[in-house]
Design an enzyme around this catalytic site. Structure first.
Site, PDB file in Angstrom:
ATOM      1  N   GLU A  38      18.801  -4.477  -8.254  1.00 23.22           N
ATOM      2  CA  GLU A  38      19.122  -4.196  -6.518  1.00 23.22           C
ATOM      3  C   GLU A  38      20.238  -3.224  -6.512  1.00 23.22           C
ATOM      4  O   GLU A  38      21.132  -3.267  -7.082  1.00 23.22           O
ATOM      5  CB  GLU A  38      19.413  -5.746  -6.118  1.00 23.22           C
ATOM      6  CG  GLU A  38      18.932  -5.922  -4.783  1.00 23.22           C
ATOM      7  CD  GLU A  38      17.543  -5.977  -4.327  1.00 23.22           C
ATOM      8  OE1 GLU A  38      16.859  -5.043  -4.300  1.00 23.22           O
ATOM      9  OE2 GLU A  38      17.111  -7.074  -4.618  1.00 23.22           O
ATOM     10  N   GLY A 127      12.981  -8.246   9.225  1.00 24.39           N
ATOM     11  CA  GLY A 127      14.361  -8.127   8.772  1.00 24.39           C
ATOM     12  C   GLY A 127      14.811  -9.308   7.764  1.00 24.39           C
ATOM     13  O   GLY A 127      15.786  -9.737   7.584  1.00 24.39           O
ATOM     14  N   SER A 128      13.734  -9.617   6.937  1.00 24.50           N
ATOM     15  CA  SER A 128      13.877 -10.579   5.863  1.00 24.50           C
ATOM     16  C   SER A 128      14.032 -10.172   4.665  1.00 24.50           C
ATOM     17  O   SER A 128      13.890 -10.765   3.641  1.00 24.50           O
ATOM     18  CB  SER A 128      12.788 -11.644   6.159  1.00 24.50           C
ATOM     19  OG  SER A 128      11.566 -11.011   5.798  1.00 24.50           O
ATOM     20  N   SER A 133       9.152  -2.876   7.211  1.00 24.26           N
ATOM     21  CA  SER A 133       9.089  -1.503   7.605  1.00 24.26           C
ATOM     22  C   SER A 133       8.381  -0.685   6.626  1.00 24.26           C
ATOM     23  O   SER A 133       7.574   0.216   6.975  1.00 24.26           O
ATOM     24  CB  SER A 133      10.418  -1.009   7.948  1.00 24.26           C
ATOM     25  OG  SER A 133      11.205  -1.043   6.838  1.00 24.26           O
ATOM     26  N   ASP A 177      10.927   0.567  -2.176  1.00 20.50           N
ATOM     27  CA  ASP A 177      10.096  -0.086  -1.426  1.00 20.50           C
ATOM     28  C   ASP A 177       8.900   0.204  -1.122  1.00 20.50           C
ATOM     29  O   ASP A 177       7.634  -0.389  -1.294  1.00 20.50           O
ATOM     30  CB  ASP A 177      10.676  -0.447  -0.067  1.00 20.50           C
ATOM     31  CG  ASP A 177      11.956  -1.284  -0.141  1.00 20.50           C
ATOM     32  OD1 ASP A 177      12.389  -1.573  -1.256  1.00 20.50           O
ATOM     33  OD2 ASP A 177      12.591  -1.153   0.966  1.00 20.50           O
TER      34      ASP A 177
HETATM   35  C1  GLA Z   1      16.374  -1.679   0.627  1.00 22.03           C
HETATM   36  C2  GLA Z   1      15.943   0.000   0.240  1.00 22.03           C
HETATM   37  C3  GLA Z   1      15.832   0.072  -1.043  1.00 22.03           C
HETATM   38  C4  GLA Z   1      16.510  -0.409  -2.039  1.00 22.03           C
HETATM   39  C5  GLA Z   1      17.042  -1.940  -1.582  1.00 22.03           C
HETATM   40  C6  GLA Z   1      18.116  -2.351  -2.567  1.00 22.03           C
HETATM   41  O1  GLA Z   1      15.525  -2.272   0.547  1.00 22.03           O
HETATM   42  O2  GLA Z   1      15.095   0.050   0.988  1.00 22.03           O
HETATM   43  O3  GLA Z   1      15.360   1.365  -1.511  1.00 22.03           O
HETATM   44  O4  GLA Z   1      17.699   0.345  -1.993  1.00 22.03           O
HETATM   45  O5  GLA Z   1      17.442  -1.974  -0.278  1.00 22.03           O
HETATM   46  O6  GLA Z   1      17.906  -2.548  -3.693  1.00 22.03           O
END
Ligand code: GLA
Length: 391
Positions: A38, A127-128, A133, A177
């Site tokens: 993360e 938002g979870s 998105s 993501d």
């Molecule tokens: C969000 C961002 C990702 C990543 C995470 C944290 O989801 O969109 O690119 O940085 O936070 O790991």
């Protein structure tokens, strides 16, 4: 400039009500989880996300207009008619995200998209922290790609959606993501090198264990500004370290010793951020090994350690996430848990034996209600393929 569709108008464009399926493209765009790694993607490291079996569904069809399009969200019971050549302003709700995708596509395939009707129906909680998105943007982009036969390759789709999200959300997001949402593979995690975008797939079978998300049902609005601030802190930490160690091209390549060496110059916050990044990267490698060895106890321990780093070093957690992570850590039914995604709300991800899910959810919901006066939503997840055409 868009105009809101009236109820009677949007019934006319509700493609799901028509029996004539000619020319219709149906798409399924999954959300994503991240097992571990993360705040690593924008630091050039490896992450371990997966697409999930909770999706946004798109129905798209060309209409007769050159530029006028209609979009309808079943969830918001809201629809808009708009000119695709006139971009919406960032921050103007879900339509502005779609408009962002259209602008990005127009840079790659100028004038190829003409008027269309589009209905979307989301089964993803917003938002979870499961990237509703990214699913919204990537599903739409791949849907247009199919509908207008644009032949845009996946990596370009991923990057253009990342760009649209950056512009329209205000957060300078990494690539994880969008990559997971587009490239996901059922029954697998994606081990993605965010620097090179090379990836491999890691089997997600975990014996009788499964992944359970617990949604705090909070999303603190600090998220975007804190995200950008963390990113800037990491970039400046890298600058300081690489001035002496030019071989260090991304922060994940630095060592804890190097951070110690520059302790004074970096200051407390940047030391903590860099330490999290370096340690979290090691945890990703260790998790991949543990998965290969079917050592799920170790996977659980690594998840717990990841939460510690995010809470105490990276400081992107919040009391509700901390409560749930600590509750899971102290409960023998759970192998490990941590906050997931950008932070400041959203879900924890829990590794738990299937047989304990029901009783654990009952107890955790009660404890969460007592401690935070909020309802918990339990979301069991399975890994899934990335955005797919389903007709
Ligand atoms: C969000 C961002 C990702 C990543 C995470 C944290 O989801 O969109 O690119 O940085 O936070 O790991």
């Amino acid at each position: 400039m868009s105009t809101k569709l009236s109820k009677s108008d949007y019934e006319k464009i509700d493609l799901s009500l028509t029996s004539d399926k000619e020319g219709i493209v149906l798409m399924e765009a999954p959300g994503r989880i991240n097992l571990i790694g993360e705040h690593i993607d924008y630091n050039g490291g490896n992450v371990l996300p997966a697409a999930i079996d909770k999706c946004i569904y798109y129905t798209l069809k060309k209409n007769d207009s050159a530029t006028i399009s209609n979009v309808l969200s079943k969830n918001f019971s809201e629809g808009f008619s708009f000119d695709i050549t006139i971009p919406e302003k960032p921050g103007d709700g879900w339509l502005s995200y779609l408009s962002g995708v259209l602008s990005e596509i127009d840079k790659i395939a100028p004038g190829k998209v003409t008027g269309f009707d589009c209905v979307l129906d989301s089964k993803l909680p917003i938002g979870s922290g499961i990237s509703s998105s990214a699913a919204l943007l990537c599903g739409f982009a791949k849907g247009l790609n199919e509908l207008f036969e644009l032949n845009i390759d996946d990596i370009t789709i991923i990057k253009l959606c990342q760009n649209a999200e950056r512009i329209f959300s205000g957060a300078n997001v990494g690539v994880m993501d969008q990559f997971a949402v587009v490239k996901g593979k059922k029954d697998h995690f994606i081990l993605l090198d965010c620097e090179t975008l090379e990836y491999s797939t890691i089997p997600a079978a975990m014996g009788t264990n499964m992944l359970l998300l617990l949604n705090t049902n909070v999303s603190h609005n600090l998220a975007d500004s804190a995200y950008n601030e963390r990113r800037a802190q990491c970039e400046s930490a890298l600058e300081i370290i690489s001035a002496k160690y030019p071989q260090v091209k991304t922060l994940v390549e630095a060592t804890e010793e190097m951070v110690e060496e520059f302790k004074e110059e970096l200051g407390v916050d940047r030391v903590k951020r860099a330490m999290h990044v370096i340690q979290e990267q090691k945890r990703v490698e260790a998790t991949v090994e543990a998965l290969k060895n079917n050592d799920f106890t170790l996977v659980g321990e690594l998840l717990n350690a990841s939460h510690d780093g995010l809470q105490n070093l990276y400081e992107v957690s919040c009391p509700e996430l901390d409560f749930l992570a600590a509750y899971a850590k102290n409960d023998d039914r759970v192998l490990g848990a941590r906050m997931m995604g950008g932070g400041f709300g959203g879900c924890t991800i829990n590794l738990i034996d299937e047989k304990h899910v029901e009783s654990f959810v009952t107890d955790a919901s009660k404890a969460y209600k007592e401690a935070c006066n909020l309802d918990l939503t339990a979301i069991p997840v399975k890994t899934n393929n990335g955005v797919s055409k389903i007709n």
